[in-house]
Design an enzyme around this catalytic site. Structure first.
Site, short mmCIF file in Angstrom:
data_model
loop_
_atom_site.label_atom_id
_atom_site.label_comp_id
_atom_site.label_asym_id
_atom_site.label_seq_id
_atom_site.Cartn_x
_atom_site.Cartn_y
_atom_site.Cartn_z
CB THR A 229 -13.87 4.33 -41.97
OG1 THR A 229 -13.44 3.10 -41.40
CG2 THR A 229 -14.66 5.13 -40.94
CD GLU B 157 -8.74 -3.48 -39.35
OE1 GLU B 157 -7.95 -2.63 -39.76
OE2 GLU B 157 -9.65 -3.94 -40.06
N GLY C 223 -5.31 5.56 -43.67
CA GLY C 223 -3.92 5.98 -43.50
C GLY C 223 -3.24 6.15 -44.85
C1 LIG Z 1 2.74 -8.63 -37.39
C2 LIG Z 1 2.99 -7.23 -37.78
C3 LIG Z 1 1.73 -6.46 -37.88
C4 LIG Z 1 1.90 -5.20 -38.56
C5 LIG Z 1 0.66 -4.35 -38.75
C6 LIG Z 1 -0.59 -4.86 -38.15
C7 LIG Z 1 -1.73 -4.23 -38.21
C8 LIG Z 1 -1.96 -2.87 -38.62
C9 LIG Z 1 -2.49 -2.62 -40.00
C10 LIG Z 1 -3.44 -1.75 -40.19
C11 LIG Z 1 -4.26 -1.16 -39.07
C12 LIG Z 1 -4.31 0.31 -39.12
C13 LIG Z 1 -5.43 1.01 -39.16
C14 LIG Z 1 -6.79 0.43 -39.08
C15 LIG Z 1 -7.54 0.43 -40.38
C16 LIG Z 1 -9.05 0.29 -40.19
O1 LIG Z 1 -9.60 0.62 -39.18
S1 LIG Z 1 -9.89 -0.35 -41.52
C17 LIG Z 1 -11.58 -0.28 -41.08
C18 LIG Z 1 -11.96 -1.32 -40.08
N1 LIG Z 1 -13.37 -1.34 -39.90
C19 LIG Z 1 -13.98 -2.19 -39.14
O2 LIG Z 1 -13.36 -3.01 -38.48
C20 LIG Z 1 -15.49 -2.16 -39.18
C21 LIG Z 1 -16.12 -2.93 -38.07
N2 LIG Z 1 -17.41 -3.47 -38.50
C22 LIG Z 1 -17.57 -4.72 -38.95
O3 LIG Z 1 -16.63 -5.49 -39.05
C23 LIG Z 1 -18.96 -5.13 -39.29
O4 LIG Z 1 -19.75 -4.09 -39.69
C24 LIG Z 1 -19.65 -5.88 -38.13
C25 LIG Z 1 -19.60 -5.10 -36.84
C26 LIG Z 1 -18.94 -7.21 -37.97
C27 LIG Z 1 -21.13 -6.13 -38.47
O5 LIG Z 1 -21.23 -6.57 -39.78
P1 LIG Z 1 -22.66 -7.02 -40.38
O6 LIG Z 1 -22.46 -7.29 -41.81
O7 LIG Z 1 -23.67 -6.02 -40.00
O8 LIG Z 1 -22.84 -8.39 -39.68
P2 LIG Z 1 -23.80 -8.88 -38.54
O9 LIG Z 1 -23.43 -8.25 -37.25
O10 LIG Z 1 -25.22 -8.71 -38.98
O11 LIG Z 1 -23.43 -10.40 -38.53
C28 LIG Z 1 -23.85 -11.28 -39.57
C29 LIG Z 1 -23.04 -12.55 -39.50
O12 LIG Z 1 -21.76 -12.31 -40.08
C30 LIG Z 1 -20.76 -12.78 -39.19
N3 LIG Z 1 -19.54 -11.98 -39.42
C31 LIG Z 1 -19.39 -10.66 -39.24
N4 LIG Z 1 -18.13 -10.29 -39.55
C32 LIG Z 1 -17.48 -11.40 -39.96
C33 LIG Z 1 -16.15 -11.66 -40.41
N5 LIG Z 1 -15.23 -10.71 -40.48
N6 LIG Z 1 -15.85 -12.93 -40.74
C34 LIG Z 1 -16.76 -13.93 -40.64
N7 LIG Z 1 -18.06 -13.73 -40.22
C35 LIG Z 1 -18.40 -12.50 -39.88
C36 LIG Z 1 -21.35 -12.59 -37.84
O13 LIG Z 1 -20.70 -13.38 -36.89
C37 LIG Z 1 -22.77 -13.00 -38.08
O14 LIG Z 1 -22.83 -14.41 -38.07
P3 LIG Z 1 -24.16 -15.12 -37.59
O15 LIG Z 1 -23.87 -16.58 -37.80
O16 LIG Z 1 -25.28 -14.59 -38.41
O17 LIG Z 1 -24.32 -14.78 -36.14
C1 LIG Z 2 -6.10 6.09 -35.95
C2 LIG Z 2 -7.17 5.52 -36.81
C3 LIG Z 2 -6.84 4.96 -38.04
C4 LIG Z 2 -7.84 4.47 -38.87
N1 LIG Z 2 -7.49 3.98 -40.10
C5 LIG Z 2 -8.46 3.58 -40.96
C6 LIG Z 2 -8.15 3.13 -42.26
O1 LIG Z 2 -6.98 3.09 -42.65
N2 LIG Z 2 -9.15 2.76 -43.09
C7 LIG Z 2 -10.44 2.79 -42.70
O2 LIG Z 2 -11.30 2.43 -43.51
N3 LIG Z 2 -10.78 3.18 -41.46
C8 LIG Z 2 -9.83 3.57 -40.58
N4 LIG Z 2 -10.16 3.99 -39.31
C9 LIG Z 2 -11.57 4.03 -38.92
C10 LIG Z 2 -11.93 2.99 -37.88
O3 LIG Z 2 -11.92 1.71 -38.41
C11 LIG Z 2 -13.29 3.34 -37.28
O4 LIG Z 2 -13.17 4.59 -36.63
C12 LIG Z 2 -13.76 2.27 -36.33
O5 LIG Z 2 -14.09 1.09 -37.02
C13 LIG Z 2 -14.96 2.72 -35.46
O6 LIG Z 2 -16.00 3.17 -36.23
P1 LIG Z 2 -16.71 4.59 -35.99
O7 LIG Z 2 -15.66 5.62 -35.99
O8 LIG Z 2 -17.81 4.68 -36.96
O9 LIG Z 2 -17.30 4.53 -34.54
P2 LIG Z 2 -18.83 4.44 -34.13
O10 LIG Z 2 -19.37 3.14 -34.60
O11 LIG Z 2 -19.55 5.66 -34.53
O12 LIG Z 2 -18.67 4.37 -32.56
C14 LIG Z 2 -19.11 5.39 -31.65
C15 LIG Z 2 -19.70 4.71 -30.40
O13 LIG Z 2 -20.88 4.00 -30.76
C16 LIG Z 2 -20.86 2.68 -30.24
N5 LIG Z 2 -21.55 1.77 -31.17
C17 LIG Z 2 -21.58 1.78 -32.52
N6 LIG Z 2 -22.29 0.75 -32.99
C18 LIG Z 2 -22.71 0.04 -31.94
C19 LIG Z 2 -23.48 -1.15 -31.78
N7 LIG Z 2 -23.91 -1.85 -32.83
N8 LIG Z 2 -23.71 -1.58 -30.53
C20 LIG Z 2 -23.25 -0.91 -29.46
N9 LIG Z 2 -22.51 0.22 -29.55
C21 LIG Z 2 -22.24 0.68 -30.77
C22 LIG Z 2 -19.37 2.33 -30.15
O14 LIG Z 2 -19.16 1.34 -29.16
C23 LIG Z 2 -18.75 3.68 -29.76
O15 LIG Z 2 -18.81 3.81 -28.37
C24 LIG Z 2 -9.19 4.50 -38.46
C25 LIG Z 2 -9.52 5.03 -37.21
C26 LIG Z 2 -8.53 5.54 -36.39
C27 LIG Z 2 -8.90 6.13 -35.07
#
Ligand SMILES: CCCCC/C=C\C/C=C\C/C=C\CCC(=O)SCCNC(=O)CCNC(=O)[C@H](O)C(C)(C)COP(=O)(O)OP(=O)(O)OC[C@H]1O[C@@H](n2cnc3c(N)ncnc32)[C@H](O)[C@@H]1OP(=O)(O)O
Ligand SMILES: Cc1cc2nc3c(=O)[nH]c(=O)nc-3n(C[C@H](O)[C@H](O)[C@H](O)COP(=O)(O)OP(=O)(O)OC[C@H]3O[C@@H](n4cnc5c(N)ncnc54)[C@H](O)[C@@H]3O)c2cc1C
Length: 666
Positions: A149, A431, A188
């Protein structure tokens, strides 16, 4: 020697009422007696490590002290874990995750190391890359995080701005953060803990963009821990929760890394700069799929923690009279209280059961991908998105409901409910943001609907669409099986409506993308309904399966819980069922009575059920939820730890209050 206190009499009586073997349920929830034993053994070792006991409760520490204390304790925890694993089996991730609470009290600064850094090396690295980095990462000779992110983009990861430009002359990538919005933000441990990270960046070769890819990057000197030249790194500051997670920012200025540091299991850059495409570019998103699956398990645990605190407290707490002249009742005897709390217990079971099969589905897809097969990947992506979204949102609602169920004392930090809430509510966003993930599932559901209309065979999780198209709606019966069919009818009806809404807008001349946006409220509702149908169906099937292998008394209780979950959601979504299924008003009236009967059946087992989660006092960290029920004594003991109670008169009296009062008197 620690003082042994008497157990609260109400809790003693509650435990005597229990109709099933608590230990048997603990083994079942843990996944077997061996897992429970391993967990308890490890927790017991931690309990006796003196250095892990906090002298001052963490809430009274400054931001900086709190972080430093968390690092200190995390290192001790890691050493204890290493010693444990040298002699015995490697601990299961779930057991490590649970035990961590007894030590850190909040979120560990190493959370992302174990949660995403190591899994990304495993999931995205070639065997050679794994051989180079995994041993060091597993031994924690290097500590990492997952830096995806940025300030400007979290959701739309194709829009990330960090660049990795290949220089074929030196066989290196040059990392840059061109604008302030390109800075990594949130990872994190990134602030001041880690020395490595997975950086997700846009790949450029000879001026051409090849999309986002993961790179392993050393950001700090291993000896001095100083940021390397070209790296700007720091902590992002206080948040709503996650106080000790050490979330950070990171910018690059012409920072060079060797070619081998691009994780190349899926796509490769050859020495001469040739780009070799992977089987599916979305495999780069693989770690996120794994974590989304794990979040269902986290949600089960957080719900179990909140339920344990609130149910034990409700058994100990007496307030008001039901009848004049009678003693004040335990608040757990108010039906409204049971309505707030028993769904919390059932929800934790629903998520645990869901995690069990979802994790198996995840492992199957990973195995298939190893054989270049990706048929089940879209279904897994759709399931992991909607189940992560629904489980984290439900957990957030339930934890808050449990806090409210504890009245004023639930608002105390020492109840631990605020920290649990800070954690669960973060999971709704991280996530993959809640709405965004529901829309990903909706995308899959629209395609599934089209395939159903074309008479194609559908994946198991959406096969109900074909049944719905083929058959008349089933005659309604108030049985769990028919109700689950009802949830599927709601989902199918909402999927059809959303699909039709898109078509209507397209026919009216809108582009598909605009039509999608115009229908998106309906789309997320369809996704939520699909999720609920999957949760209820999976929970019911798993309960039926396990019931045959447990004692009849436990099977009976598990059956009460699954019925409660299903009936609760029937009543919550009665409007939808009236629109989309054959349920009638009379059926709903019968189910209201059924729900009340189920609350009464669960009532004697409520404390036994939360005891079976087997969450130790050290993990629970709650004045309200401890096993012995010494609620009032603990509240007072914790209050006495406040630094403000260390002196009879605080200096602010002399400095401010006294002159202020004097002036007021004149
Ligand atoms: C058991 C003990 C557990 C212990 C611990 C457990 C967990 C904790 C560990 C860590 C968590 C702590 C902190 C969190 C850390 C983070 O937050 S990391 C950052 C996370 N960020 C996100 O999640 C970002 C979210 N965004 C996306 O994933 C993508 O941008 C999107 C929204 C999916 C869109 O992607 P895009 O490339 O634009 O794709 P599009 O919407 O155009 O779709 C195209 C096709 O791709 C398919 N697709 C998308 N994602 C996936 C995927 N992951 N895998 C497979 N396919 C995917 C999608 O379905 C589309 O398919 P079509 O057939 O074309 O419809
Ligand atoms: C506690 C915490 C820990 C984190 N840890 C990590 C980490 O370790 N590593 C890392 O890489 N990231 C991490 N993140 C980031 C996290 O993954 C992002 O904040 C999360 O994926 C949401 O993205 P954003 O902040 O850009 O929200 P935005 O996408 O800006 O969302 C803002 C608003 O816009 C809306 N929106 C955005 N796009 C669309 C769409 N296509 N359609 C409709 N509505 C939409 C959402 O629904 C939401 O209401 C962490 C976040 C938090 C809060």
């Amino acid at each position: 020697m620690a003082t042994v206190h008497k157990i609260n009499e109400d809790l003693v009586k509650e435990r005597q009422k229990c109709t099933f073997n608590v230990q048997e349920l603990t083994y079942l929830l843990d996944g077997g007696e061996e897992v429970t034993k391993e967990r308890r053994e490890f927790e017991n070792i931690l309990r006796n490590v003196k250095e892990l006991q906090d002298e001052v409760p963490e809430v009274y520490l400054s931001h900086k002290e709190r972080y430093e204390n968390a690092v200190r304790k995390t290192c001790i925890l890691q050493n204890v874990r290493n010693d444990f694993e040298k002699k015995r089996e490697v601990l299961s991730p779930r057991n490590i995750f649970r035990a961590g609470y007894a030590v850190i009290k909040d979120v560990s600064p190493f959370f992302l190391h174990n949660g995403m850094f190591v899994p990304t090396i495993i999931g995205q690295g070639t065997p050679e890359q794994q051989a180079e980095w995994l041993p060091k990462a597993k031994a924690m000779a290097i500590i990492g995080t997952y830096a995806q992110t940025e300030l400007g983009h979290g959701t739309f990861i194709r829009g990330l701005e960090t660049t990795a430009t290949y220089d074929a002359k030196t066989e290196e990538f040059i990392l840059n953060s061109p604008k302030v919005t390109s800075y990594k933000w949130w990872p994190g441990g990134l602030g001041t803990t880690v020395n490595h990270c997975i950086t997700v960046a846009q790949l450029y070769i000879n001026g051409k963009k090849y999309g986002i890819h993961p790179f392993i990057v050393q950001i700090r000197d291993l000896e001095t821990h100083k940021p390397l030249p070209g790296i700007k790194v720091g902590e992002i500051g206080p948040k709503m929760g996650f106080a000790t997670a050490n979330n950070g920012f990171l910018g690059f200025q012409n920072f060079r890394i060797p070619r081998k540091n691009m994780l190349m299991k899926n796509a490769q850059v050859l020495k001469d700069g040739t780009f070799v495409k992977g089987m599916n570019e979305k495999l780069t998103y693989g770690t996120m799929v794994m974590v989304r699956v794990n979040i269902v398990s986290d949600s089960a645990f957080h719900t179990a923690m909140a339920a344990t605190i609130a149910v034990r407290y409700a058994a100990v707490r007496h307030q008001s009279q039901l009848k004049a002249k009678e003693p004040e009742v335990q608040i757990i005897d108010y039906l409204t209280q049971q309505h707030k709390l028993f769904i919390a217990i059932a929800t934790s079971h629903a998520f645990s059961n869901t995690y069990t099969w979802l994790y198996q589905a995840y492992l199957k897809v990973v195995e298939d991908l190893g054989k270049q097969k990706q048929d089940h990947l879209p279904e897994l992506h759709a399931l992991s998105c909607c189940l992560k979204a629904t489980s984290s949102r439900d957990a957030g609602v339930i934890v808050e409901q449990c806090r409210l169920a504890c009245g004023g004392h639930g608002y105390m930090a020492s109840s631990n409910l605020p920290i649990i809430y800070g954690y669960t509510t973060a999971a709704i966003t991280y996530e993959g943001e809640h709405t965004v993930l529901l829309l990903q599932t909706a995308r899959y559901l629209m395609k599934a609907w089209m395939s159903a209309l074309e008479g194609k065979v559908l994946a198991p999780s959406v096969a109900y669409l074909v049944d719905w198209l083929k058959s008349d709606k089933q005659r309604w019966q108030n049985t769990p099986e028919v109700i689950v069919k009802g949830f599927q009818h709601v989902a199918a009806g909402k999927i059809k409506d959303a699909f039709d809404a898109i078509q209507k807008h397209v026919k009216a001349g809108k582009d598909y993308e605009d039509a999608w946006n115009l229908a998106s409220v309906q789309l997320i509702k369809a996704s939520e309904a699909h999720s609920r149908a999957i949760l209820c169906d999976g929970y019911l099937r798993e309960t039926v399966r396990t019931s045959s292998s447990v004692s009849p008394s436990l099977a009976k209780v598990l059956n009460h819980l699954v019925q409660l979950y299903i009936v609760y959601w029937t009543l919550e979504t009665a409007g939808d069922l009236l629109v989309y299924s054959n349920i009638g008003k009379d059926d709903i009236a019968v189910l209201k009575e059924k729900y009340e009967e189920l609350l009464a059946l669960i009532r004697p087992n409520a404390v036994g059920l939360v005891d079976a989660f087997d969450i130790s006092d050290e993990i629970l960290q709650s004045t309200l939820g401890s096993y012995d029920g010494r609620v009032y004594e603990r509240l007072m003991e914790e209050a006495m730890k406040s630094p403000l109670n260390k002196e009879p008169v605080n200096q602010s009296f002399h400095k401010y209050l006294k002159p202020f009062i004097k002036k007021a008197k004149l």
